[in-house]
Design a protein around this motif. Structure first.
Motif, short mmCIF file in Angstrom:
data_model
loop_
_atom_site.label_atom_id
_atom_site.label_comp_id
_atom_site.label_asym_id
_atom_site.label_seq_id
_atom_site.Cartn_x
_atom_site.Cartn_y
_atom_site.Cartn_z
N UNK A 35 -71.50 -1.36 114.48
CA UNK A 35 -72.88 -1.52 114.93
C UNK A 35 -73.52 -0.20 115.36
N UNK A 36 -72.79 0.91 115.31
CA UNK A 36 -73.35 2.19 115.71
C UNK A 36 -74.54 2.57 114.83
N UNK A 37 -75.55 3.15 115.44
CA UNK A 37 -76.71 3.63 114.67
C UNK A 37 -76.61 5.12 114.35
N UNK A 38 -75.78 5.85 115.10
CA UNK A 38 -75.67 7.29 114.86
C UNK A 38 -74.21 7.72 115.02
N UNK A 39 -73.87 8.89 114.49
CA UNK A 39 -72.47 9.31 114.36
C UNK A 39 -72.31 10.78 114.79
N UNK A 40 -71.12 11.11 115.28
CA UNK A 40 -70.84 12.43 115.82
C UNK A 40 -70.64 13.47 114.71
N UNK A 41 -71.25 14.64 114.92
CA UNK A 41 -70.99 15.78 114.04
C UNK A 41 -69.65 16.42 114.42
N UNK A 42 -69.04 17.07 113.42
CA UNK A 42 -67.86 17.85 113.69
C UNK A 42 -68.22 19.18 114.34
N UNK A 53 -76.47 8.38 109.88
CA UNK A 53 -77.42 7.55 110.60
C UNK A 53 -77.53 6.23 109.86
N UNK A 54 -77.56 5.12 110.57
CA UNK A 54 -77.44 3.82 109.92
C UNK A 54 -78.71 3.33 109.24
N UNK A 55 -79.78 4.10 109.31
CA UNK A 55 -80.92 3.77 108.45
C UNK A 55 -80.59 4.08 107.00
N UNK A 56 -79.65 5.02 106.79
CA UNK A 56 -79.29 5.44 105.44
C UNK A 56 -78.01 4.77 104.95
N UNK A 57 -77.08 4.49 105.85
CA UNK A 57 -75.79 3.94 105.43
C UNK A 57 -75.04 3.46 106.67
N UNK A 58 -74.02 2.65 106.42
CA UNK A 58 -73.22 2.12 107.51
C UNK A 58 -71.82 1.80 106.96
N UNK A 59 -70.77 2.07 107.71
CA UNK A 59 -69.42 1.80 107.20
C UNK A 59 -69.18 0.33 106.84
N UNK A 60 -69.94 -0.59 107.44
CA UNK A 60 -69.75 -2.01 107.14
C UNK A 60 -70.18 -2.34 105.71
#
Length: 384
Positions: A35-42, A53-60
């Motif tokens: 359900x995360x909308x955003x993800x950590x950078x390395x 960002x989940x507007x573009x894609x999501x692991x689900x």
């Protein structure tokens, strides 16, 4: 966007086991919902997982997309928030001034969108009888036609378009081919193997199969600049489903082979029986030898002819509406592909300009007892 990976088992096994995937962290046989909308950078300022960002894609989305690639024989797939979002993305990936050939008989909402929005945006569209190869060839203009859109079987007359023949015509003119294969499902027809470039599904229908998820999908034969524009349409427009809907879709797909098999069997039985009834003017179903597109359907549909049929009722519109109003098992509702059987008077829904005869009822055969479905239709017919 998800790449396909070969899975060494049948479509039935791929569906039932969702490609055999398990959650690596918990070892659960059902995958988690992200359900995360955003993800950590390395530390190097990149995204090591590929998630931004989940507007573009999501692991689900990925398990669903991988399964669709497996079923359709595609290289990449994209999940969308609805079938319309998926279909319109194919057209929005074109450029103003591009020429499109589309079928006269097709999903009414998309036809209206093409007439009322796509043409205003600058696409040039010709609607053609896709069962007439000469008419298709005449409509395609080399170097100008960029897309030929097919829908087969074509809703709600269930016309059958020859995917291989039309793909050959399109390719010789430099045009891409996209096929709405919603009603055929990947289990009955694989358009990419017949020469198409993109296949589209309203996943709301047979893929999910339980009338509780709105979603759409596109699968491409191979990556291309055109496909990347379509991907950008999804990402920049946010035309994505919720993670919960994606997970629910995957759950529904795990029984699709069973549901589609039963729907096809019921539809074939109903078509054969209804064709003999004196109060039925015509039955439109690709599985019937009397149907105009039967020979082509036999060539490109395998394992069944789908769960959709239409009937034309003697006595015209009033008789058709009477039948629909008096069913007890059949539900009077829009949509198709669910476990419950639906009936609808399409001309009322489509309104002015519809190619649908006023005496026509569209039937989505579910998975109930076929004899009870038939008897319900018989008792609802107007008494002469």
């Amino acid at each position: 966007m998800t790449n396909s990976k070969a899975y060494p088992f049948s479509s039935a096994t791929a569906l039932a086991q969702a490609l055999g995937k398990i959650d690596q962290e918990s070892q659960g046989v059902v995958l988690p919902i992200h359900v995360a909308t955003t993800y950590i950078r390395g530390a190097d300022n990149t995204y090591p997982t590929g998630n931004v960002y989940s507007r573009a894609d999501n692991p689900t989305y990925k398990p669903v997309e991988q399964l669709l690639c497996q079923l359709e024989g595609g290289e990449q797939a994209l999940l969308f928030g609805s079938g319309m979002a998926a279909a319109t993305a194919v057209f929005l990936g074109l450029k103003p001034g591009d020429h499109v050939v589309a079928p006269t008989v097709m999903y009414w909402a998309l036809r209206n969108w093409l007439l009322n929005f796509a043409t205003d945006w600058g696409l040039r569209i010709d609607f053609v009888d896709m069962t007439d190869l000469e008419a298709v060839a005449a409509a395609i203009t080399p170097q100008q036609t960029k897309l030929v859109w097919l829908e087969t079987p074509g809703n709600p007359m269930w016309t059958i378009s020859d995917i291989a023949a039309i793909s050959e015509l399109a390719k010789s003119a430099g045009a891409a081919v996209a096929v709405d294969s919603t009603c055929a499902t990947p289990l009955l027809t694989q358009p990419l193997a017949l020469g198409a470039d993109i296949v589209m599904h309203s996943a709301t229908k047979y893929l999910n199969g339980h009338s509780d998820v709105i979603a759409g999908a596109l699968i491409t034969k191979q990556d291309s600049p055109y496909w990347q524009r379509i991907r950008a349409v999804r990402a920049q427009g946010g035309a994505v489903p919720s993670p919960h809907d994606a997970a629910q879709l995957l759950r529904g797909m795990r029984t699709m082979h069973l549901r589609v098999r039963e729907s096809c069997s019921n539809a074939m039985f109903l078509a054969e029986q209804l064709e003999q009834h004196p109060q039925i003017l015509e039955v439109l179903y690709p599985g019937l030898p009397s149907f105009a597109g039967h020979a082509v359907a036999c060539k490109q549909m395998h394992g069944g002819f789908g769960g959709m049929l239409s009937i034309r009722v003697k006595g015209g519109e009033s008789a058709a509406v009477h039948l629909a109003a008096n069913t007890k098992l059949w539900k009077r509702a829009t949509s198709l592909g669910g476990v419950e059987s639906l009936i609808e008077h399409r001309a009322s829904v489509e309104g002015e300009g519809t190619p649908c005869p006023p005496d026509l009822l569209r039937l989505s055969a579910g998975i109930e007892d076929k004899h009870e479905l038939l008897n319900d239709l018989f008792q609802a017919l107007p008494k002469t």
